[in-house]
Design a protein around this motif. Structure first.
Motif, short mmCIF file in Angstrom:
data_model
loop_
_atom_site.label_atom_id
_atom_site.label_comp_id
_atom_site.label_asym_id
_atom_site.label_seq_id
_atom_site.Cartn_x
_atom_site.Cartn_y
_atom_site.Cartn_z
N TYR A 264 40.56 31.08 30.68
CA TYR A 264 40.83 31.24 32.07
C TYR A 264 41.68 32.68 32.24
CZ TYR A 264 45.56 29.60 30.42
OH TYR A 264 46.48 29.60 29.94
N VAL A 265 42.03 33.11 30.85
CA VAL A 265 42.71 34.61 30.96
C VAL A 265 41.68 35.57 31.11
CG1 VAL A 265 44.15 36.14 29.66
CG2 VAL A 265 44.57 33.33 29.67
N VAL A 266 41.77 36.36 31.87
CA VAL A 266 40.85 37.32 32.15
C VAL A 266 41.15 38.66 31.81
CG1 VAL A 266 39.43 38.47 34.14
CG2 VAL A 266 40.18 36.08 34.14
N PHE A 267 40.10 39.40 30.80
CA PHE A 267 40.36 40.93 30.43
C PHE A 267 38.78 41.42 30.16
CE2 PHE A 267 40.92 37.85 26.84
CZ PHE A 267 39.73 38.48 25.88
N GLY A 268 38.77 42.71 30.58
CA GLY A 268 37.60 43.27 30.63
C GLY A 268 37.41 43.81 29.16
N ASP A 310 44.29 40.60 33.13
CA ASP A 310 44.22 40.91 34.52
C ASP A 310 45.17 39.83 35.07
OD1 ASP A 310 42.27 42.57 34.07
OD2 ASP A 310 40.74 41.71 34.62
N VAL A 311 45.73 40.34 36.39
CA VAL A 311 46.39 39.38 37.18
C VAL A 311 45.42 38.63 38.07
CG1 VAL A 311 48.17 39.23 39.09
CG2 VAL A 311 48.63 40.72 37.21
N THR A 312 45.42 37.36 37.86
CA THR A 312 44.32 36.58 38.71
C THR A 312 44.73 35.61 39.55
OG1 THR A 312 43.80 35.06 36.91
CG2 THR A 312 42.46 37.23 37.12
N ARG A 313 46.09 35.00 39.42
CA ARG A 313 46.63 34.04 40.17
C ARG A 313 47.94 34.30 40.54
NH1 ARG A 313 44.67 32.55 35.30
NH2 ARG A 313 46.74 32.23 34.37
N ASN A 314 48.19 35.61 40.81
CA ASN A 314 49.47 36.38 41.48
C ASN A 314 50.73 35.85 40.36
OD1 ASN A 314 48.35 36.97 44.05
ND2 ASN A 314 48.39 34.96 44.59
N PRO A 317 53.92 40.70 40.29
CA PRO A 317 53.19 41.53 41.17
C PRO A 317 52.72 42.85 40.57
CG PRO A 317 55.70 41.74 40.77
CD PRO A 317 55.29 40.60 39.97
N SER A 318 51.51 42.75 40.05
CA SER A 318 50.85 43.83 39.48
C SER A 318 49.72 43.69 39.25
CB SER A 318 51.63 44.15 37.97
OG SER A 318 51.28 43.36 37.09
N GLU A 319 48.62 44.52 39.05
CA GLU A 319 47.26 44.38 38.69
C GLU A 319 46.88 44.02 37.59
OE1 GLU A 319 45.08 47.64 40.45
OE2 GLU A 319 45.69 47.47 42.44
N GLU A 320 47.81 44.53 36.53
CA GLU A 320 47.61 44.22 35.19
C GLU A 320 49.01 43.88 34.41
OE1 GLU A 320 44.56 46.56 32.20
OE2 GLU A 320 46.55 47.66 32.17
N MET A 321 48.80 42.97 33.40
CA MET A 321 50.11 42.49 32.76
C MET A 321 49.68 42.39 31.27
SD MET A 321 49.76 38.59 34.18
CE MET A 321 48.61 37.62 33.84
N TYR A 322 50.85 42.21 30.51
CA TYR A 322 50.72 42.28 29.11
C TYR A 322 51.03 40.78 28.59
CZ TYR A 322 50.80 47.10 30.04
OH TYR A 322 50.41 48.48 30.47
#
Length: 998
Positions: A264-268, A310-314, A317-322
């Motif tokens: 479920y962890v999303v990254f391109g 990617d931030v997919t489930r809020n 408060p950012s679009e990308e996280m580490y």
């Protein structure tokens, strides 16, 4: 309040350290100190470290107090938080910026201070460690190392700001902060017992001779090489270069994440294409390694830098996280393996990425060190976790670096890929939060007990079981729970979902502790069971001999009421006896719970259905409790040659399995707990070869408990996900494939049925879509029902539309759990007899013993009793204080209070939000706990309830309570302020004066 931190002046910092140490033997809330008692050290950068680990460049090395706390707990290698040209208020950091409740995510990346402020913090920490190491006998004053971290490009590193920072870290003696610290220490040398002026004056001004290079994603290899070459050649610094997991390549990283349950962890693949490529990295690192060798300077790599997702489930408060923590470990070690293999094991590796107590010794043993940690320190126990890690590493032989063991490293990676400590559970983790807001005062609570529908005194009975006091434990249990065997065996134990121990490794085994007490003390307890005669004139009929009925009977009989249970079946136990398989719970366990009620004085009549309440009333029964289970199943609504309802199927499996025409292949439609029971029962039928669970969502979104899913998997049940059954004919079940679409109100993706069909060999279809209450039965008794067939009733008393007729269990609110049935029974009995809820039962606790468990990771299999793992949160929670990197939440001892109180120190908080994740309440302590402000301006800029000192002469404080702000003279006994708040403020002023930033 704002998210800007105010650094503590050095004199205040030292005063705080010494005052707290004197008062409580703790420093910045860390109670257990690590003392280096031997001369075993490791050499790095021409210096020595007493332990090969410490905090990573992150939240734990941003402020001086953070570094001191980490040192006191055992850290000896400090990777200071990264500095870069963009700093302070100019650095965009979304808040909250940390989410560490499971695998960790963050969206902060370098110091939030101005670079000169960050430098000051590191110098203050340097001096503080030099003093406390010797003064408190913690270890050698030369037994720790600071390692600076800089980024993100060469131009920034060469800028005046960063250049000055680097040069001053190499030699700080001419800086103002160095002189300030030196002046304070020499002036106050009389306060020390083991330190003289000469020692202070000889503290080395070379704070750091090493650097870790952090570069932005997408930084080209030429730029990385230029940065490292500059630091090696021009700055003469031992240099490590951070490497990203992107070196593995997208397919490898994705495969590892999917294998370990993190699908479920999303990254391109963007960063994988844009970042440093492995084929470029190896020759570049070889050149730099050679350059370092020629210069006589250490060179290596730091694994790992950030892994962007990617931030997919809020989440933040950012679009990308580490991402970091346990999900990053296999990725990071795989990068280490790939690079080590390319270098024949001769590349020095500084490691970070999911290291913790469970694996740090293994990582160290293969030749990878120093090891820095962050996520584990962000969890419950906080800095105190370092103590256990240091002790563990002390048992290992320290060896000079001779190379990385490829075989050993490869073995660790394979172990971690299968280790439950690192793999993700089948289902999303349940919320650890209670559905209530934190109290301003007296907030310590056992979340397990709060979650329990009958508020069992869980820490108390777990403690008694641990002490071998089984009878006393069972007495505590049965005070609120009449069914210790049934609940000790099949309770859905949501209490364990809320256990703080989940943030360490796994919940305390609450349910099995209950069952242990029941098994070992039943014979003794039943001999002494006594009922009161207070309500002997009350005569109550209970209709239904399942868990709700048995519980009602026990509770009524205990108070002396005359109670008779009428059961239509030949045996007592209801659905638990007649439907739930024997492999889940034995007949003997159910019978023992019935025996307790019978010994208390309850009467039971079996084969006695009740169809007329008037007959019961005419027989003298003052009140009636209807405790009827939900036996009706719901049909699939599709055409099937051979369909049976799950309840009917389970009853037949238990009573007459030979009557079931199952064939070789059985499909269970549905994925709740009943479906899992049906599937496991089907696996045990003669002739059955394949059992399928068919569900329109994926396993992660199945409603069954995690435990039940695992049991079914262990029994060989096959899960067919994302399928919607269409029809069954001639031994074939046709289903349509399903895709998951947008989120629905429950937070799950909506299943969208496609036209693509799948056919399975299925001889029997078992419908398990849920159970229904027989509303017609309640109507026949003259009761009003809802459109779902539930009895209309008062949820506080369980009284139905008919006076003195009560409905408990499934008929009240729909099919539910055994413990909820007990809760209903308690409400009904209390209403009938006019009783108040039972008081909490506690036993005296040893504060030292409770504190000793904090920060200690320990699986159930490692201890003989669960009491050694229970944190007794109702006596000493302090989760928010443990997990705050900046120490901004503080436990304060208040005169006249049984427990410490929590205050929030505004000036030390950067609103990272970590305490929100670990507070057992649905609250954010940094916003909702009583707050101390440094000055009036900070007070005005905040909405927090709290206080600020206005005038020390008159002892006047400005206080905000609710929305009201008032000034109070606390010398005036008539001040109109609550006693609890007044005592808290006075305690801070009198005993924690160092917090006031005067």
């Amino acid at each position: 309040m704002g998210d800007r931190m105010t650094p503590i002046p050095f004199k205040n910092l030292m005063n705080w350290i010494f005052e707290e140490k004197k008062a409580s033997e703790s420093i910045f809330g860390v109670r257990k100190k690590f003392v280096k008692n031997n001369d075993r050290v490791l050499n790095i950068f021409g210096e020595k470290i007493e332990t090969p680990f410490g905090p990573a460049a992150g939240p734990h090395t941003q402020l001086a107090q953070n570094i001191v706390a980490a040192y006191y707990a055992g850290s000896r290698f400090f990777e200071l938080k990264t500095v870069q040209i963009l700093d302070g208020e100019d650095l965009p950091v979304s808040k909250p910026c940390i989410l560490a409740e499971d695998e960790c995510y963050n969206c902060e990346w370098s110091t939030e201070l101005r670079v000169p402020e960050a430098f000051n913090e590191y110098i203050k920490a340097w001096f503080a460690l030099k003093i406390i190491s010797k003064e408190f006998g913690l270890g050698s004053e030369n037994g720790f190392v600071f390692n600076m971290s800089v980024g993100y490009d060469l131009a920034g590193i060469k800028s005046e700001k960063i250049n000055n920072f680097i040069d001053n870290m190499k030699d700080a003696k001419n800086t103002s902060i160095w002189k300030e610290c030196m002046e304070y220490l020499t002036t106050n040398v009389h306060k020390f017992e083991n330190i003289d002026k000469k020692y202070i004056e000889n503290i080395p001004s070379t704070v750091c001779n090493s650097v870790t290079v952090s570069t932005l994603h997408g930084c080209p290899p030429q730029e990385i090489e230029r940065i490292a070459s500059y630091l090696l050649e021009e700055k003469n610094l031992n240099t490590y270069v951070k490497c990203n997991p992107t070196l593995l390549g997208y397919d490898t990283a994705r495969s590892i994440m999917d294998e370990m349950g993190y699908g479920y962890v999303v990254f391109g693949d963007f960063h994988f294409k844009d970042d440093l490529q492995f084929e470029d990295a190896v020759p570049m690192l070889q050149r730099l390694q050679k350059k370092g060798s020629e210069l006589g300077i250490e060179f290596g790599v730091k694994i790992t830098n950030t892994f962007p997702v990617d931030v997919t489930r809020n989440e933040l408060p950012s679009e990308e996280m580490y991402m970091s923590g346990r999900s990053l470990c296999a990725l990071s070690l795989s990068v280490a393996y790939k690079l080590s293999k390319a270098f024949g094991g001769k590349l020095r590796i500084s490691y970070s990425g999911g290291a913790d107590y469970f694996n740090i010794d293994k990582i160290f043993n293969v030749g990878i060190w120093p090891i820095t940690i962050a996520t584990t320190l962000l969890k419950s126990g906080g800095y105190q976790r370092g103590n256990q890690i240091a002790d563990k590493l002390e048992e290992i032989e320290y060896k000079t670096f001779e190379g990385v063991s490829l075989d050993g490293l490869g073995k660790i990676i394979e172990e971690i890929k299968k280790d439950k400590h690192h793999t993700k559970a089948v289902k999303p983790l349940p919320s650890r939060k209670m559905k209530k807001k934190v109290e301003l005062l007296d907030c310590f609570v056992a979340p397990c007990s709060e979650q329990c529908p009958i508020n069992q005194d869980i820490p108390t009975y777990v403690k008694l079981v641990g002490e071998g006091k089984y009878k006393e434990a069972l007495e505590v249990i049965t005070d609120k729970n009449p069914l210790p065997f049934i609940t000790g065996t099949i309770c859905n134990h949501t209490c364990m979902d809320k256990c703080t121990r989940n943030f360490y490794e796994e919940s305390v085994a609450i349910r099995s502790s209950k069952l242990e007490a029941a098994k070992k003390a039943f014979d003794e307890l039943i001999k002494e069971v006594k009922s009161s005669d207070k309500y002997k004139d009350k005569k109550v009929a209970v209709v239904g001999g399942g868990p709700a009925g048995i519980a009602s009977a026990y509770l009524l009989a205990r108070e002396g009421a005359q109670v008779t249970v009428f059961e239509k079946e030949a045996e007592l136990g209801g659905l638990v006896k007649n439907v739930i398989p024997d492999f889940r719970i034995s007949k003997e366990s159910i019978d023992k719970d019935v025996a307790l009620a019978a010994k208390m004085g309850a009467r039971f009549e079996v084969n006695h259905p009740i169809t007329d309440l008037e007959k019961l009333k005419s027989a003298g029964y003052d009140n009636v409790i209807l405790a009827v289970g939900a036996y009706n199943g719901m049909p699939l609504g599709i055409t099937c040659d051979n369909e049976i309802n799950a309840i009917e199927f389970l009853r037949a499996c238990k009573k007459a399995p030979e009557t079931i025409k199952a064939g070789k292949n059985v499909a269970i439609i549905g994925a709740g707990n009943t479906a899992m029971d049906a599937a496991r029962a089907a696996k045990r039928l003669a002739g059955v070869e394949n059992v399928y669970i068919i569900y329109r969502r994926d396993m992660r979104n199945m409603p069954a408990d995690e435990e039940e899913l695992e049991f079914a998997l262990e029994d060989g049940v096959k899960f067919k996900e994302l399928l919607a059954p269409a029809f069954q004919k001639d031994g074939k079940l046709t289903c349509h494939k399903v895709v998951l679409g947008e989120m629905d109100a429950s937070g799950r993706q909506k299943p969208v049925v496609t036209e693509e069909a799948v056919t399975l060999d299925v001889d029997l279809v078992v419908a398990s879509l849920g159970e229904k209450v027989n509303g017609e039965y309640y109507k026949s008794l003259g009761l009003k029902v809802t459109d779902k067939g539930y009895s209309v009733m008062n949820p506080e008393t369980m009284e139905s539309s008919s006076e003195k007729v009560y409905v408990v269990g499934d008929g009240a609110k729909g099919p539910a759990t055994v413990v909820l049935a007990i809760s209903d029974a308690v409400k009904a009995v209390n209403a009938i007899l006019g009783l108040k809820p039972r008081a909490e039962i506690t036993v005296s606790s040893d504060v030292k013993a409770m504190v000793s468990r904090k920060g200690i990771l320990l699986h159930s299999k490692e201890v003989k009793d669960e009491a050694k793992r229970c944190l007794e949160c109702n006596s000493i929670c302090e989760s928010c204080t443990d997990v705050c990197p900046n120490r901004a939440n503080i436990a304060v001892r208040v005169s006249g209070s049984k427990m410490s109180q929590i205050i929030h120190v505004d000036y030390m908080c950067n609103e990272c939000g970590n305490c929100t994740s670990f507070c057992p309440y649905d609250s954010s302590p940094y916003k909702e706990k009583f707050t101390l402000f440094a000055n009036l301006e900070d007070f005005k800029n905040s909405k927090n309830q709290g206080f600020v000192l206005l005038d020390e002469t008159t002892l006047t404080f400005r206080v905000r309570l609710g929305a009201k702000v008032n000034d109070f003279n606390l010398k005036d006994a008539s001040s109109d302020i609550s006693e609890g708040i007044k005592n808290l403020i006075l305690s801070v002023y009198e005993n924690y004066n160092y917090l006031l930033m005067k």
